[in-house]
Design an enzyme around this catalytic site. Structure first.
Site, mmCIF file in Angstrom:
data_model
loop_
_atom_site.group_PDB
_atom_site.id
_atom_site.type_symbol
_atom_site.label_atom_id
_atom_site.label_comp_id
_atom_site.label_asym_id
_atom_site.label_seq_id
_atom_site.Cartn_x
_atom_site.Cartn_y
_atom_site.Cartn_z
ATOM 1 C CB ALA A 180 -0.907 -0.006 1.227
ATOM 2 N N GLY A 206 2.628 7.310 -1.130
ATOM 3 C CA GLY A 206 3.431 8.388 -1.686
ATOM 4 C C GLY A 206 4.383 8.980 -0.668
ATOM 5 C CB VAL A 253 9.726 8.629 3.438
ATOM 6 C CG1 VAL A 253 9.284 8.799 4.880
ATOM 7 C CG2 VAL A 253 11.122 8.021 3.376
ATOM 8 C CG ASP A 254 7.063 5.980 7.085
ATOM 9 O OD1 ASP A 254 8.286 6.047 7.331
ATOM 10 O OD2 ASP A 254 6.215 6.683 7.661
ATOM 11 C CB SER A 255 4.136 3.154 1.880
ATOM 12 O OG SER A 255 4.024 4.414 1.246
ATOM 13 C CB CYS A 265 -9.060 5.385 7.008
ATOM 14 S SG CYS A 265 -8.255 5.284 5.388
ATOM 15 C CB CYS A 318 -5.750 12.579 4.474
ATOM 16 S SG CYS A 318 -7.156 11.467 4.255
#
Length: 391
Positions: free
Chosen positions: A18, A21, A23-25, A112, A208
């Site tokens: 998943a 956009g 840095v982590d994913s 979510c 978000c």
């Protein structure tokens, strides 16, 4: 077993990542691709409406989708963008607005994760033939008998277990969290080493779809009649002033109440039925008992088999607070938590998350949403009497 505790070589294992956009994913996708896994990146278009799409750091807005696409190109992995906007609105945004109107303080990130990311997206991953769905959340999972269990991450400052308490056992068994054993500086260093364009990108905000943090703007846009004016009432029954809608207030709030008083006053109750904001001294906020709803229990035995005198564990009622000693009870279809130390600012709609202990590697036992809380006897008596006074 490979590094994801899955049978077979990485080259024979398909993993959907998943990709938000951020840095982590992006690092998750990069690490798995580097190990040889067949990585498929999926980005969800969740919210693309009005000012929120232009908000810096908003999750899954237009810029974030472009960033995820560029990272996928750099890594040489497949990447898809799925339009989940309608699902997100129905499952997250609409309930968020409705909760505020009824005097609750919701946590949309839990909704979510619970409905969109770990339900709909997980099903999509299965349809793509993936052996697992990996995310960039800071939490750990590891084998626990025939299943997997959740644990707090190494980086306590990034601990996201509070927002993941509603993850079901079936979902946990399919999910993987490669960053649970890393710190944020380590993740950024890896992104830099991989040459990812998002290495220095700011972290996304929790909510978000709320432009500039003004959730009341979103609520009034979705529910034009939500901002009904009413009285600001002292817990002893005195009317102190007027307000422009309970959606502008939350339990425990002190600043910006809109009244002048000779003593520090806090919002202690939101009476949606009578459009009243109830204020009182700090001691009226102290809460000892929390009645829960929609409980997700992740223990090793059924919730119905709790001992008659309850189970001692630790509970967290805010994401920024450490877990504190508590006792979990379940009887006659009701589940509640007794806090050994009083908590203030506990609001209906928030989460009470349960842990094995207060260590950084504590196991997550799930939790539930706070239906209501019980204060000290004096405060409960005053609130009960106030509810009988017509607005």
């Amino acid at each position: 077993m490979n590094s994801l505790d899955l049978p077979g070589r990485p080259e024979a294992t398909r993993v959907v990542v998943a990709m938000s956009g951020g840095v982590d994913s992006s690092v998750v996708a990069g690490l798995l691709a580097r190990e040889g896994y067949e990585v498929v990146g999926v980005t969800l278009q969740l919210y693309d409406h009005g000012a929120a799409v232009h908000r810096a750091g908003s999750c899954c807005a237009g810029q974030d989708i472009d960033d995820a696409r560029r990272v996928a190109e750099t890594l040489g992995i497949a990447h898809y963008v799925l339009d989940y906007e309608e699902r997100f609105r129905k499952a997250v945004i609409d309930p968020f607005a409705e909760s505020y109107v009824t005097g609750e303080t919701p946590i949309p990130c839990v909704a979510c994760n619970q409905t969109v990311k770990f339900s709909d997206l997980l099903e999509t991953a299965r349809e793509l033939g993936a052996d697992a769905l990996a995310t960039g959340h800071y939490i750990r999972s590891r084998a626990n008998g025939a299943h997997r269990a959740l644990y707090r991450p190494v980086d306590a400052d990034r601990d996201q277990s509070y927002f993941l308490f509603a993850t079901t056992q079936e979902q946990i068994d399919y999910l993987r969290f490669p960053l649970g054993g890393m710190s944020k500086p380590q993740v950024r260093a890896i992104a830099e080493e991989m040459g990812l364009s998002v290495a220095a990108k700011h972290d996304s905000q929790d909510i978000c779809f709320v432009p500039r943090g003004k959730y009341s703007d979103v609520i009034t846009k979705l529910k034009p009649g939500a901002a009904s004016p009413g009285d600001i009432v002292h817990i002893d029954g005195r009317v102190l002033g007027r307000h422009e809608g309970i959606l502008h207030y939350t339990i425990g709030q002190r600043r910006g109440i809109g009244i002048a008083a000779g003593e520090p006053l806090y919002v202690v109750h939101l009476d949606a039925e009578h459009a009243r904001v109830v204020v009182g001294p700090r001691e009226a906020l102290e809460t000892r008992r929390l009645i829960l709803r929609q409980v997700n229990w992740l223990g090793d035995f059924p919730l119905e088999e709790l001992p008659a005198n309850g189970m001692d564990l630790f509970a967290k009622v805010r994401s920024t607070r450490p877990p504190t000693p508590a006792t979990l009870h379940n009887r006659d279809g009701s589940t509640w938590v007794e806090l050994h130390e009083g908590e203030t600012g506990v609001a209906p709609g928030q989460a009470c998350v349960l842990y094995s202990d207060d260590r950084n590697d504590a196991r997550v036992f799930g939790g539930g949403f706070i239906e209501r809380s019980e204060r000290c006897a004096d405060a409960e008596a005053l609130l009960s009497r106030l509810e009988k006074i017509p607005a």
